[in-house]
Design an enzyme around this catalytic site. Structure first.
Site, PDB file in Angstrom:
ATOM      1  N   LYS A  33      -3.287  23.782  47.027  1.00 42.62           N
ATOM      2  CA  LYS A  33      -4.189  24.921  47.196  1.00 42.62           C
ATOM      3  C   LYS A  33      -5.525  24.744  46.470  1.00 42.62           C
ATOM      4  CE  LYS A  33      -1.908  28.254  49.622  1.00 42.62           C
ATOM      5  NZ  LYS A  33      -0.516  27.893  49.648  1.00 42.62           N
ATOM      6  N   SER A  39       4.090  19.873  49.594  1.00 46.03           N
ATOM      7  CA  SER A  39       2.905  20.702  49.340  1.00 46.03           C
ATOM      8  C   SER A  39       2.810  21.285  47.934  1.00 46.03           C
ATOM      9  CB  SER A  39       2.859  21.832  50.371  1.00 46.03           C
ATOM     10  OG  SER A  39       4.135  22.441  50.474  1.00 46.03           O
TER      11      SER A  39
HETATM   12  C1  LIG Z   1       0.473  27.944  50.566  1.00 45.19           C
HETATM   13  C2  LIG Z   1       1.564  26.957  50.604  1.00 45.19           C
HETATM   14  C3  LIG Z   1       2.056  26.462  51.837  1.00 45.19           C
HETATM   15  C4  LIG Z   1       1.578  26.960  53.177  1.00 45.19           C
HETATM   16  O1  LIG Z   1       0.216  26.673  53.424  1.00 45.19           O
HETATM   17  P1  LIG Z   1      -0.554  27.436  54.587  1.00 45.19           P
HETATM   18  O2  LIG Z   1      -1.950  26.943  54.511  1.00 45.19           O
HETATM   19  O3  LIG Z   1      -0.434  28.900  54.318  1.00 45.19           O
HETATM   20  O4  LIG Z   1       0.129  27.061  55.874  1.00 45.19           O
HETATM   21  C5  LIG Z   1       3.034  25.482  51.797  1.00 45.19           C
HETATM   22  N1  LIG Z   1       3.536  25.029  50.626  1.00 45.19           N
HETATM   23  C6  LIG Z   1       3.093  25.476  49.443  1.00 45.19           C
HETATM   24  C7  LIG Z   1       3.700  24.922  48.197  1.00 45.19           C
HETATM   25  C8  LIG Z   1       2.090  26.449  49.384  1.00 45.19           C
HETATM   26  O5  LIG Z   1       1.655  26.894  48.195  1.00 45.19           O
END
Ligand SMILES: *Cc1c(COP(=O)(O)O)cnc(C)c1O
Length: 314
Positions: free
Chosen positions: A51, A300
């Site tokens: 993010k 992510s």
């Molecule tokens: C925000 C987030 C997502 C999803 O991302 P989007 O852009 O909302 O699709 C996935 N994994 C983690 C760890 C996140 O913080």
């Protein structure tokens, strides 16, 4: 939609504030699956998730236009809130993070640790959004949306740029989907450079607003119910939905049990702490039917309360 140059430009702008995460492999996982598996470990990214890329992209875009940024505001108790709080600290400006009055203490602590101010409202997401926009208007703070914003999307897309610059013939990239900002950025970047690489979105079966919306051909609301707290999105974004329609090759849904198994496997075998939202891409990669391929899972994020791990994996 976005040019190759636009991704180079964003990457250069945000480079001072992010890590370029390096792909990680595990022989055990390769043997288990008959594919070459690579993990893009955004759990090792600054603030513990990707993010920061979108938040850094948004702030630096405004500063580049010569606009003064007095402060930052957003409405998220999760990874996005932490990223915005961190960017404010870097630029020595104020941050206000609007959170629901039922947010977990661990998350509140993390945001406060970055020096941001917490504003508490009721549990509805519409209340948070309204409050954040009110603060933005009254105080002149920059509102940074979690996914539905082209600067944010391009920032997340720099993961795609790092992947196409790897010396590796990638067949497929698996990407978690919440509101769709991450996959919109990654897929539009990858397709601009190499349309041959397949981009596969991954959602929990119990929280699949993108899959539901794609099938219906329009943005559709769902009721999310998953351990993957970063993916509990009610509806895809207005900007992200058409990008996903255009650039994403396929979607895979994963069960709650599969998410937990993927978490356990990565923690045990690769010694990486990953959160449920980050594990969904690994879960999808593990059940890939084709063999002998080079597969990448974008992990992510890695933010979770350590004390909750045994509870989640039980
Ligand atoms: C925000 C987030 C997502 C999803 O991302 P989007 O852009 O909302 O699709 C996935 N994994 C983690 C760890 C996140 O913080």
């Amino acid at each position: 939609m976005f040019t190759k140059d636009s991704f180079y430009e964003v990457k250069e702008r945000i480079n001072p504030y992010i890590h370029e995460t390096k792909l990680i492999q595990s022989k055990t996982l390769n043997q288990l699956t008959g594919n070459q598996l690579f993990i893009k470990p955004e759990c090792l990214q600054k603030t513990g998730s990707f993010k920061i890329r979108g938040a850094a992209s948004k702030v630096t875009a405004l500063r580049q236009q010569g606009k003064e940024v007095k402060g930052l505001v957003t409405a998220s108790s999760g990874n996005h809130g932490q990223a915005v709080a961190y960017m404010a600290k870097i630029f020595n400006i104020k941050a206000m993070i609007v959170i629901p009055n039922n947010a977990p203490l661990a998350k509140i602590k993390a945001i406060k640790a970055y020096g941001a101010e917490i504003v508490t409202v009721g549990p509805k997401s519409s209340e948070r959004l309204a409050k954040a926009q009110e603060i933005s208007q009254e105080m002149g703070y920059l509102y940074i949306p979690p996914y539905d914003d082209y600067d944010v999307i391009r920032g997340q897309g720099t993961i795609g740029l790092e992947l196409v610059k790897e010396n590796l013939a990638i067949d497929k990239v698996f990407v978690p989907i919440g509101g769709g900002g991450l996959i919109s950025g990654i897929s539009s970047c990858i397709k601009a450079f190499n349309p041959g690489i397949k981009v596969i979105g991954v959602e929990p079966k119990q929280s699949c607003c993108m899959n539901t919306s794609l099938k219906k051909g329009e943005r559709t609301e769902i009721t999310p119910n998953t351990i993957a707290d970063g993916l509990r999105t009610v509806m895809p974004g207005e900007l992200t939905f058409p990008l996903v329609q255009e650039y994403v090759d396929d979607l895979v849904l994963v069960e709650e049990e599969e998410i937990k198994e993927a978490m356990a496997l990565v923690m045990e075998r690769m010694k990486l702490i990953i959160e449920p939202s980050g594990a969904v891409s690994v879960a999808a990669m593990l059940k890939e039917e084709e063999k002998g391929k080079n597969l990448v899972a974008v992990v992510s994020g890695g933010n979770l309360d350590i004390m909750s791990i045994s509870e989640i994996l039980k």
